[in-house]
Design a protein around this motif. Structure first.
Motif, PDB file in Angstrom:
ATOM      1  N   ASP A 148       0.827  -1.195   0.000  1.00 24.70           N
ATOM      2  CA  ASP A 148       0.000   0.000   0.000  1.00 24.70           C
ATOM      3  C   ASP A 148       0.866   1.252   0.000  1.00 24.70           C
ATOM      4  N   GLU A 149       1.898   1.247   0.852  1.00 25.60           N
ATOM      5  CA  GLU A 149       2.792   2.382   0.935  1.00 25.60           C
ATOM      6  C   GLU A 149       4.159   1.957   0.386  1.00 25.60           C
ATOM      7  N   LEU A 150       4.532   2.514  -0.748  1.00 26.10           N
ATOM      8  CA  LEU A 150       5.799   2.160  -1.380  1.00 26.10           C
ATOM      9  C   LEU A 150       6.947   2.829  -0.623  1.00 26.10           C
ATOM     10  N   VAL A 151       7.975   2.066  -0.328  1.00 26.04           N
ATOM     11  CA  VAL A 151       9.139   2.592   0.388  1.00 26.04           C
ATOM     12  C   VAL A 151      10.375   2.403  -0.495  1.00 26.04           C
ATOM     13  N   ILE A 152      11.092   3.487  -0.713  1.00 28.60           N
ATOM     14  CA  ILE A 152      12.271   3.479  -1.575  1.00 28.60           C
ATOM     15  C   ILE A 152      13.479   3.922  -0.754  1.00 28.60           C
ATOM     16  N   ALA A 153      14.564   3.193  -0.866  1.00 28.95           N
ATOM     17  CA  ALA A 153      15.835   3.600  -0.253  1.00 28.95           C
ATOM     18  C   ALA A 153      16.676   4.269  -1.327  1.00 28.95           C
ATOM     19  N   TYR A 154      16.873   5.582  -1.193  1.00 30.05           N
ATOM     20  CA  TYR A 154      17.548   6.366  -2.228  1.00 30.05           C
ATOM     21  C   TYR A 154      18.983   6.630  -1.820  1.00 30.05           C
ATOM     22  N   ASN A 155      19.832   6.912  -2.800  1.00 28.73           N
ATOM     23  CA  ASN A 155      21.266   6.996  -2.509  1.00 28.73           C
ATOM     24  C   ASN A 155      21.767   8.399  -2.235  1.00 28.73           C
ATOM     25  N   VAL A 156      20.890   9.383  -2.237  1.00 30.82           N
ATOM     26  CA  VAL A 156      21.347  10.752  -2.016  1.00 30.82           C
ATOM     27  C   VAL A 156      20.278  11.509  -1.246  1.00 30.82           C
ATOM     28  N   THR A 157      20.705  12.381  -0.343  1.00 30.85           N
ATOM     29  CA  THR A 157      19.762  13.194   0.418  1.00 30.85           C
ATOM     30  C   THR A 157      19.324  14.381  -0.423  1.00 30.85           C
ATOM     31  N   LEU A 158      18.254  15.000  -0.001  1.00 36.53           N
ATOM     32  CA  LEU A 158      17.730  16.154  -0.729  1.00 36.53           C
ATOM     33  C   LEU A 158      18.011  17.422   0.083  1.00 36.53           C
ATOM     34  N   PRO A 159      18.943  18.260  -0.369  1.00 32.05           N
ATOM     35  CA  PRO A 159      19.272  19.466   0.411  1.00 32.05           C
ATOM     36  C   PRO A 159      18.251  20.584   0.263  1.00 32.05           C
ATOM     37  N   SER A 160      17.608  20.678  -0.895  1.00 36.44           N
ATOM     38  CA  SER A 160      16.733  21.827  -1.159  1.00 36.44           C
ATOM     39  C   SER A 160      15.580  21.409  -2.053  1.00 36.44           C
ATOM     40  N   TRP A 161      14.424  22.065  -1.859  1.00 31.86           N
ATOM     41  CA  TRP A 161      13.260  21.727  -2.676  1.00 31.86           C
ATOM     42  C   TRP A 161      13.110  22.599  -3.912  1.00 31.86           C
ATOM     43  N   ASN A 162      13.872  23.688  -3.987  1.00 30.38           N
ATOM     44  CA  ASN A 162      13.736  24.531  -5.184  1.00 30.38           C
ATOM     45  C   ASN A 162      14.597  23.946  -6.301  1.00 30.38           C
ATOM     46  N   ASN A 183      12.714  -3.861   4.532  1.00 30.17           N
ATOM     47  CA  ASN A 183      12.368  -2.539   5.045  1.00 30.17           C
ATOM     48  C   ASN A 183      12.096  -1.540   3.933  1.00 30.17           C
ATOM     49  N   SER A 184      12.652  -1.777   2.761  1.00 23.11           N
ATOM     50  CA  SER A 184      12.349  -0.960   1.578  1.00 23.11           C
ATOM     51  C   SER A 184      11.963  -1.872   0.430  1.00 23.11           C
ATOM     52  N   HIS A 185      11.081  -1.367  -0.427  1.00 24.13           N
ATOM     53  CA  HIS A 185      10.648  -2.168  -1.583  1.00 24.13           C
ATOM     54  C   HIS A 185      11.576  -1.987  -2.771  1.00 24.13           C
ATOM     55  N   VAL A 186      12.216  -0.828  -2.882  1.00 25.49           N
ATOM     56  CA  VAL A 186      13.023  -0.509  -4.068  1.00 25.49           C
ATOM     57  C   VAL A 186      14.300   0.193  -3.618  1.00 25.49           C
ATOM     58  N   THR A 187      15.388  -0.100  -4.271  1.00 26.24           N
ATOM     59  CA  THR A 187      16.619   0.677  -4.079  1.00 26.24           C
ATOM     60  C   THR A 187      17.421   0.630  -5.364  1.00 26.24           C
ATOM     61  N   LEU A 188      18.507   1.398  -5.382  1.00 19.20           N
ATOM     62  CA  LEU A 188      19.320   1.508  -6.589  1.00 19.20           C
ATOM     63  C   LEU A 188      20.777   1.683  -6.203  1.00 19.20           C
ATOM     64  N   GLU A 189      21.625   1.595  -7.211  1.00 15.08           N
ATOM     65  CA  GLU A 189      23.057   1.860  -7.051  1.00 15.08           C
ATOM     66  C   GLU A 189      23.672   1.040  -5.912  1.00 15.08           C
ATOM     67  N   VAL A 190      23.441  -0.252  -5.956  1.00 14.76           N
ATOM     68  CA  VAL A 190      24.067  -1.152  -4.989  1.00 14.76           C
ATOM     69  C   VAL A 190      25.265  -1.801  -5.677  1.00 14.76           C
ATOM     70  N   PRO A 191      26.217  -2.324  -4.913  1.00 14.34           N
ATOM     71  CA  PRO A 191      27.336  -3.033  -5.534  1.00 14.34           C
ATOM     72  C   PRO A 191      26.819  -4.155  -6.439  1.00 14.34           C
ATOM     73  N   TYR A 192      27.483  -4.328  -7.574  1.00 19.35           N
ATOM     74  CA  TYR A 192      26.948  -5.258  -8.559  1.00 19.35           C
ATOM     75  C   TYR A 192      26.931  -6.708  -8.078  1.00 19.35           C
ATOM     76  N   GLU A 193      27.917  -7.113  -7.264  1.00 18.08           N
ATOM     77  CA  GLU A 193      27.885  -8.488  -6.778  1.00 18.08           C
ATOM     78  C   GLU A 193      26.689  -8.695  -5.845  1.00 18.08           C
ATOM     79  N   GLU A 194      26.319  -7.632  -5.125  1.00 14.84           N
ATOM     80  CA  GLU A 194      25.127  -7.713  -4.285  1.00 14.84           C
ATOM     81  C   GLU A 194      23.871  -7.711  -5.147  1.00 14.84           C
TER      82      GLU A 194
END
Length: 507
Positions: free
Chosen positions: A30-44, A241-252
């Protein structure tokens, strides 16, 4: 040459508590959870260094609309601007604005918003880092759903920038009511998701825009955790804990996609890995630069460190870019590297020394790649000291022309134009470049406003050849982006590298 939309279409925190979000359920998400590789410093998305960080565009494109969108295969689509073009002598442009679009607060999006958004980023006082492009239009007018503007200085890539960094539509009425600080605290756009909650350095929770002009996204709530450590992102998906992530080591990536309940996709994206060479200290010696370039065995690094996920490149163009020239090659030749260094008095017994900066975990195996390169360099007589920096620090140093003599970075160029790869990376006056060489400057300068498209592209190819022959930058590879996801989620990768929740559906 007339450039029209139709023509362009043809041409081309990791430690967040689980209790904060609840436990993702793979059986019925119901609630999609994504683990992203970078924080968001600003919304503009139009001002400051965040606006020109390609890895943040996934956040921005979830909430805001580009003037002109790019489809997942990087072709240009029809969005807030539905059609556009030039007048007969390339001195003015026109744009038609989609009707029936509303902002997240229910206000109608109008041609006035488009005109105001363009005028705002064209104004140097507003701080757009791409003002040098937007400032080329003047006399911006709107009438009905059409916006027009004059362009005293022809800019061949203007409409491409409407799909790219800072090319976002903002709400005039709301922004003027709340001001810059109010907008940062409570941003609204016209995109597929609305910001419901944002905790800096931790996460953002998005709520589906049910009135989105492109159709409401399937997942009504999306939480994006900021997980900058690659091992933690692996743990996020493996633990559920997350449904989607990206930019993980390729062997993983290979290990986890073979497990029940987890799937993976790996596709080439428009990002490249490269080493900036700052023409300071020993990098003013062409023999040192050329030796550094010829001493790197890119294919072996891709095969052994990246499990084959990557495409070796020798210019700043990927095979997807319009100015890609496969005849420009910088082969692995350690003996040539040794002879070049010897000409300058260097060798394994008297190594040339310099510092190289690198991220660690921002991209798969970034630090390990630099470690491998430093090892290859050592064999021919180059002793490089690695300094690890955060990606935000890279932007600061690059903007101030204070990068080390060598600095690893990933360059995103989803519009695939040579001006937005070679141009901005290698044109000294650009805030994105640290190369100040006059020869390259003089070769690039006339190309900025070249109206003959064939001549423009051939000109950029010639610049790339000059840069490769003089080793003024070291391109490494086109990235293949690994995405892991629960089997209950269908993910559509975007070749720009942006991970976009509105392109995700239930499997």
């Amino acid at each position: 040459m007339k450039l029209s939309r139709r023509g362009m279409l043809r041409s081309t925190g990791a430690a967040i508590t689980l209790a904060t979000f609840g436990t993702p359920t793979f059986a019925a998400i119901d609630e999609l959870v994504i683990a992203y590789n970078v924080t968001l410093p600003s919304w503009n998305p139009t001002v400051g260094l965040s606006a020109v960080n390609p890895t943040l565009q996934g956040y921005y494109q979830s909430v805001f609309d580009n003037f002109i969108p790019q489809n997942p295969d990087l072709t240009f689509g029809s969005g807030i601007i539905t059609d556009y073009g030039w007048n007969e002598d390339n001195s003015a442009i026109w744009m038609d604005v989609r009707e029936g679009v509303t902002w997240h607060n229910g206000d109608p999006l109008t041609a006035e918003d488009i005109a105001w958004s363009l005028a705002r980023v064209a104004d140097p006082d507003t701080g757009s880092p791409i003002q040098f492009i937007w400032g080329k239009i003047t006399n911006i007018q709107h009438d009905g759903n059409r916006v027009t503007a004059d362009m005293p200085e022809f800019e061949p890539t203007f409409f491409k920038w409407m799909s790219f960094l800072t090319g976002y539509v903002l709400p005039k009425k709301y922004y003027e009511e709340v001001g810059a600080e109010g907008f940062e605290a409570a941003p609204i756009g016209s995109g597929p998701y609305m910001v419901e909650k944002f905790e800096r350095n931790a996460f953002v929770r998005l709520k589906a825009n049910q009135n989105y002009w492109g159709g409401a996204p399937e997942f009504k709530t999306v939480t994006i955790k900021f997980v900058t450590d690659a091992a933690s992102r692996v743990a996020e998906v493996e633990s559920g804990n997350s449904h989607v992530t990206l930019e993980v080591p390729y062997e993983e990536f290979d290990r986890l996609k073979a497990k029940d309940g987890i799937e993976g996709t790996a596709s080439p994206i428009s990002d490249i890995g490269m080493i900036f060479l700052n023409d300071i200290d020993v990098m003013t010696d062409p023999n040192v630069r050329k030796a550094a370039a010829h001493a790197i065995d890119k294919q072996t690094i891709i095969d052994r460190l990246l499990s084959g996920y990557g495409i070796a490149i020798d210019t700043l163009q990927t095979p997807d870019y319009v100015a890609f020239d496969p005849s420009i090659e910088v082969p692995y030749d350690p003996e040539l590297a040794k002879s070049l260094l010897a000409e300058s008095g260097y060798g394994p017994d008297n190594p040339v020394k310099f510092k190289i900066q690198s991220t660690r975990g921002f991209k798969p195996k970034d630090f390990e790649m630099i470690q491998a390169i430093v090892g290859l360099w050592r064999r021919v007589g180059i002793e490089a000291e690695i300094e690890v920096y955060e990606i935000a620090k890279h932007f600061e140093l690059r903007a101030a022309d204070q990068l080390a003599p060598a600095a690893f970075y990933n360059w995103g160029n989803s519009v695939g134009d040579p001006s937005t790869s070679t141009g901005f990376a290698m044109f000294g006056p650009s805030p994105h470049s640290v190369w100040d060489g006059e020869d390259t400057f003089n070769k690039i300068l006339p190309l900025w406003a070249e109206a003959d498209e064939s001549k423009r592209i051939e000109g950029w190819k010639a610049v790339d050849r000059h840069i490769a022959e003089n080793a003024e930058v070291i391109p490494l590879l086109q990235y293949v982006q690994p995405i892991l996801h629960a089997t209950g989620v269908r993910v559509t990768p975007h070749r720009s590298g942006a991970l976009l929740p509105h392109l995700m559906t239930r499997a």
